[in-house]
Design a protein around this motif. Structure first.
Motif, PDB file in Angstrom:
ATOM      1  N   MET A   1      43.509 114.166  57.914  1.00 41.34           N
ATOM      2  CA  MET A   1      44.538 113.035  57.284  1.00 41.34           C
ATOM      3  C   MET A   1      45.351 111.660  57.519  1.00 41.34           C
ATOM      4  O   MET A   1      45.982 111.613  58.061  1.00 41.34           O
ATOM      5  N   ALA A   2      44.418 111.061  58.357  1.00 42.10           N
ATOM      6  CA  ALA A   2      44.276 109.346  59.054  1.00 42.10           C
ATOM      7  C   ALA A   2      43.226 108.179  58.533  1.00 42.10           C
ATOM      8  O   ALA A   2      42.177 109.393  57.876  1.00 42.10           O
ATOM      9  N   PRO A   3      43.168 107.031  58.469  1.00 37.45           N
ATOM     10  CA  PRO A   3      41.892 106.518  57.702  1.00 37.45           C
ATOM     11  C   PRO A   3      41.314 106.755  59.148  1.00 37.45           C
ATOM     12  O   PRO A   3      41.278 106.969  60.679  1.00 37.45           O
ATOM     13  N   GLY A   4      39.677 107.066  59.162  1.00 37.01           N
ATOM     14  CA  GLY A   4      38.541 107.100  59.463  1.00 37.01           C
ATOM     15  C   GLY A   4      38.647 106.548  60.770  1.00 37.01           C
ATOM     16  O   GLY A   4      37.636 107.196  62.048  1.00 37.01           O
ATOM     17  N   PHE A   5      38.914 105.058  61.216  1.00 40.94           N
ATOM     18  CA  PHE A   5      38.122 104.568  62.034  1.00 40.94           C
ATOM     19  C   PHE A   5      39.640 104.840  63.630  1.00 40.94           C
ATOM     20  O   PHE A   5      38.832 103.991  64.255  1.00 40.94           O
ATOM     21  N   LEU A   6      39.996 105.709  63.351  1.00 39.18           N
ATOM     22  CA  LEU A   6      40.901 105.901  64.625  1.00 39.18           C
ATOM     23  C   LEU A   6      40.582 107.063  64.923  1.00 39.18           C
ATOM     24  O   LEU A   6      41.095 107.454  65.952  1.00 39.18           O
TER      25      LEU A   6
ATOM     26  N   TRP B   1      41.449 102.017  68.616  1.00 36.01           N
ATOM     27  CA  TRP B   1      42.373 101.676  67.986  1.00 36.01           C
ATOM     28  C   TRP B   1      43.615 102.238  67.533  1.00 36.01           C
ATOM     29  O   TRP B   1      44.176 101.721  67.247  1.00 36.01           O
ATOM     30  N   CYS B   2      44.163 103.143  68.147  1.00 33.15           N
ATOM     31  CA  CYS B   2      44.616 104.667  67.984  1.00 33.15           C
ATOM     32  C   CYS B   2      46.203 103.261  69.064  1.00 33.15           C
ATOM     33  O   CYS B   2      47.190 103.093  68.409  1.00 33.15           O
ATOM     34  N   ILE B   3      45.506 102.818  70.036  1.00 30.45           N
ATOM     35  CA  ILE B   3      46.038 102.571  71.317  1.00 30.45           C
ATOM     36  C   ILE B   3      46.332 100.926  70.637  1.00 30.45           C
ATOM     37  O   ILE B   3      47.670 100.714  70.150  1.00 30.45           O
ATOM     38  N   VAL B   4      46.063 100.028  69.881  1.00 30.62           N
ATOM     39  CA  VAL B   4      45.915  98.765  69.273  1.00 30.62           C
ATOM     40  C   VAL B   4      47.503  99.154  67.488  1.00 30.62           C
ATOM     41  O   VAL B   4      47.410  98.210  68.148  1.00 30.62           O
ATOM     42  N   LEU B   5      47.225 100.534  67.762  1.00 36.49           N
ATOM     43  CA  LEU B   5      47.678 100.194  66.371  1.00 36.49           C
ATOM     44  C   LEU B   5      49.340 100.422  66.443  1.00 36.49           C
ATOM     45  O   LEU B   5      50.262 100.055  66.138  1.00 36.49           O
ATOM     46  N   GLN B   6      49.887 100.982  68.154  1.00 35.14           N
ATOM     47  CA  GLN B   6      50.363 101.522  68.570  1.00 35.14           C
ATOM     48  C   GLN B   6      50.819 100.408  69.071  1.00 35.14           C
ATOM     49  O   GLN B   6      52.867 100.489  68.518  1.00 35.14           O
ATOM     50  N   LEU B   7      50.626 100.001  69.704  1.00 38.28           N
ATOM     51  CA  LEU B   7      51.193  98.129  70.682  1.00 38.28           C
ATOM     52  C   LEU B   7      51.888  97.443  69.906  1.00 38.28           C
ATOM     53  O   LEU B   7      52.619  96.576  70.161  1.00 38.28           O
ATOM     54  N   ALA B   8      51.511  97.843  68.080  1.00 41.61           N
ATOM     55  CA  ALA B   8      51.284  96.522  66.994  1.00 41.61           C
ATOM     56  C   ALA B   8      52.756  97.576  66.515  1.00 41.61           C
ATOM     57  O   ALA B   8      53.821  96.164  66.619  1.00 41.61           O
ATOM     58  N   PHE B   9      52.912  98.232  66.995  1.00 37.33           N
ATOM     59  CA  PHE B   9      54.291  98.541  66.266  1.00 37.33           C
ATOM     60  C   PHE B   9      55.139  98.504  67.060  1.00 37.33           C
ATOM     61  O   PHE B   9      56.730  97.402  66.946  1.00 37.33           O
ATOM     62  N   GLY B  10      55.329  98.306  68.418  1.00 37.99           N
ATOM     63  CA  GLY B  10      55.943  97.900  69.792  1.00 37.99           C
ATOM     64  C   GLY B  10      56.096  96.101  69.332  1.00 37.99           C
ATOM     65  O   GLY B  10      57.690  95.882  69.658  1.00 37.99           O
ATOM     66  N   LEU B  11      55.973  95.168  68.865  1.00 39.16           N
ATOM     67  CA  LEU B  11      56.087  93.781  68.990  1.00 39.16           C
ATOM     68  C   LEU B  11      57.643  94.036  67.232  1.00 39.16           C
ATOM     69  O   LEU B  11      58.083  93.107  66.906  1.00 39.16           O
ATOM     70  N   LEU B  12      57.705  94.948  66.687  1.00 37.57           N
ATOM     71  CA  LEU B  12      58.843  94.921  65.710  1.00 37.57           C
ATOM     72  C   LEU B  12      60.726  94.807  66.750  1.00 37.57           C
ATOM     73  O   LEU B  12      61.365  94.389  66.252  1.00 37.57           O
ATOM     74  N   ALA B  13      59.838  95.489  67.671  1.00 37.41           N
ATOM     75  CA  ALA B  13      61.049  94.494  68.936  1.00 37.41           C
ATOM     76  C   ALA B  13      61.668  93.553  68.837  1.00 37.41           C
ATOM     77  O   ALA B  13      62.682  93.008  68.782  1.00 37.41           O
ATOM     78  N   PHE B  14      60.379  92.521  68.483  1.00 36.55           N
ATOM     79  CA  PHE B  14      61.460  91.059  68.425  1.00 36.55           C
ATOM     80  C   PHE B  14      62.091  90.423  67.209  1.00 36.55           C
ATOM     81  O   PHE B  14      62.946  89.679  66.783  1.00 36.55           O
ATOM     82  N   ILE B  15      62.693  91.672  66.046  1.00 40.25           N
ATOM     83  CA  ILE B  15      63.014  92.084  64.942  1.00 40.25           C
ATOM     84  C   ILE B  15      64.300  91.534  65.349  1.00 40.25           C
ATOM     85  O   ILE B  15      65.145  90.852  64.074  1.00 40.25           O
ATOM     86  N   ASN B  16      65.117  92.103  66.894  1.00 42.17           N
ATOM     87  CA  ASN B  16      66.364  92.089  67.344  1.00 42.17           C
ATOM     88  C   ASN B  16      66.834  90.542  67.469  1.00 42.17           C
ATOM     89  O   ASN B  16      67.853  90.450  66.828  1.00 42.17           O
TER      90      ASN B  16
END
Length: 348
Positions: free
Chosen positions: A156-161, A172-187
Motif C-alpha cells: 500500500m506504499a512504495p516498496g523501498f519503505l 527510509w521511513c525514518i528519513v521520510l518522517q523526519l523530512a516532513f518535520g522540516l515543514l515547521a520552518f514554513i512558520n
C-alpha cells in the motif's frame, strides 16, 4: 475566590478599545463546534497503545495496563486540568486574543500561573512543555515509521519503505518522517499561519476518521469472530466496554465530524465560502481519494464489503492459552486484599 465567575456572560474593553465578550461558550453552538478540530488534534496519539501492543512481549498483560493508564492520564491531565484552567483564566484575556495556530502567544497554563502571581513557576512549566513536545515527537516518529513500513509490506506504499536494518529500524521511513518535520520552518514565512492552519485541520480531522474506523473495525471483528464459531474466551484481550463502547465511540466521532462539517460550511462571522470549508474539512476529500485510488489499483480488492463469515480473523493472532487465564482468575482474594483488587481493577 473566583469560582465560576468567568463562565458567566460579561463584557470588557481591551487595550485597543474593542469590546470583548466573556462567557462559557463563546459564539454559541458554532463556537462549540469550531473547537472540535483542535480538540481532536490534542487527543491524538492515544491509539498508539494498540500499535505498541504489536511489539510487546506479553500484550495480554501489558495492553490492559496501558489502556487504563491512558484513560486516567486523559481524565486528569486533559479533562480535569482544562476544567480548572477554564475557571481561573478569562476567555477575554488579552494574551489569548488573536492567538491562533502558529501565532499562539503563550501557553494558557503559563498564563494561568501568571494570573495566580506565582513567580518562577512559568519558566518551569515552559520547560515541562518543551520536554512534552520532545516526547510527542518521539511517539510520532515511532508510530508513523511503523505504519509506513506496514503499509509497504502490504503493498500500500512504495516498496523501498519496507527496508529494515539489522537493528530493526525502518531507515527510509525514518528519513521520510523526519523530512516532513522540516515543514515547521514554513512558520517563518508570511503565509506561515495559514499553512499551519491547513496542516492542523488536515491532521486533526484525520484523527476523527481514524478513531471512527477503529471503533467500526472492532464492531466488525466481534461480529466476524462470533459468526465463525469463536467465543470471547479465546480472545487474549477484551475491551472493558465491549462492543457497546465501540458503538458509542463511533457515534460520537460521527457527531464530531458532522459538527465540524456544519461549522466549516457555515463559518463563524462569515458567509459560506470554499476556502473556509476546505481549510477545515480538507481531510474528507483526501480520505475519499485515497480509498477510491486503492480500490482502483486493486480492481476492487476484496470488495466494498466483506461478509462476517468470510473475514480473516486469525492471521497474525498470537498463541494464547485460556487455561492460564482461568488459573489467574481462580486466585483467591480475601477481604484484606480489597485495596489491591481495586487498584488492579482501575489501573492494571
Amino acid at each position: 475566590y473566583i469560582g465560576a465567575e468567568y463562565w458567566h456572560k460579561a463584557t470588557s474593553i481591551d487595550s485597543t478599545g474593542a469590546e470583548q465578550t466573556r462567557e462559557a461558550f463563546k459564539n454559541g453552538f458554532k463556537g462549540f463546534c469550531s473547537v472540535f478540530v483542535t480538540a481532536a488534534f490534542a487527543f491524538a496519539g492515544t491509539e498508539l497503545v494498540g500499535l505498541a501492543a504489536a511489539e510487546a512481549e506479553d500484550p495480554r498483560k501489558s495492553l490492559p495496563k496501558a489502556t487504563k493508564q491512558v484513560f486516567w492520564r486523559i481524565a486528569i491531565f486533559y479533562v480535569l486540568s482544562l476544567f480548572i484552567l477554564g475557571l481561573i483564566l478569562p476567555s477575554d484575556s488579552e494574551e489569548l486574543l488573536g492567538a491562533w495556530g502558529a501565532n499562539t502567544k503563550a501557553s494558557p497554563f503559563v498564563l494561568a500561573i501568571k494570573e495566580a502571581g506565582i513567580a518562577g513557576l512559568p519558566s518551569v512549566f515552559n520547560a515541562v512543555i518543551t520536554l512534552s513536545v520532545i516526547s510527542v515527537a518521539n511517539s510520532a516518529t515511532f508510530a508513523s515509521t511503523r505504519t509506513l513500513q506496514a503499509l509497504a509490506m502490504n503493498r500500500m506504499a512504495p516498496g523501498f519503505l519496507k527496508y529494515v536494518d539489522a537493528q530493526g529500524r525502518p531507515l527510509w521511513c525514518i528519513v521520510l518522517q523526519l523530512a516532513f518535520g522540516l515543514l515547521a520552518f514554513i512558520n517563518e514565512a508570511d503565509v506561515g499561519t495559514r499553512v499551519f492552519t491547513w496542516l492542523l485541520s488536515l491532521s486533526a480531522l484525520n484523527n476523527l476518521f481514524v478513531w471512527a474506523s477503529i471503533c467500526l473495525s472492532h464492531i466488525r471483528l466481534r461480529r466476524g469472530w462470533a459468526a465463525q464459531g469463536h467465543t470471547l474466551d479465546e480472545l487474549p484481550y477484551k475491551a472493558q466496554f465491549g462492543v457497546i463502547g465501540s458503538y458509542i465511540g463511533f457515534f460520537l466521532n460521527m457527531v464530531a465530524l458532522l459538527a465540524t462539517f456544519y461549522v466549516s460550511l457555515f463559518p463563524i462571522g462569515a458567509d459560506p465560502n470554499p476556502e473556509s470549508f476546505f481549510t477545515t474539512f480538507l481531510s474528507l476529500p483526501i480520505a475519499i481519494a485515497l480509498y477510491l485510488g486503492w480500490k482502483i489499483k486493486t480492481r476492487g480488492g476484496p470488495g466494498l464489503y466483506v461478509r462476517s463469515r468470510e473475514m480473516d480473523v486469525l492471521t497474525g493472532l498470537r498463541e494464547f492459552n485460556p487455561e492460564v487465564v482461568d488459573m489467574e482468575k481462580k486466585q483467591k482474594w480475601g477481604i484484606r486484599d480489597l485495596p489491591v483488587r481495586l487498584y488492579h481493577a482501575v489501573f492494571i
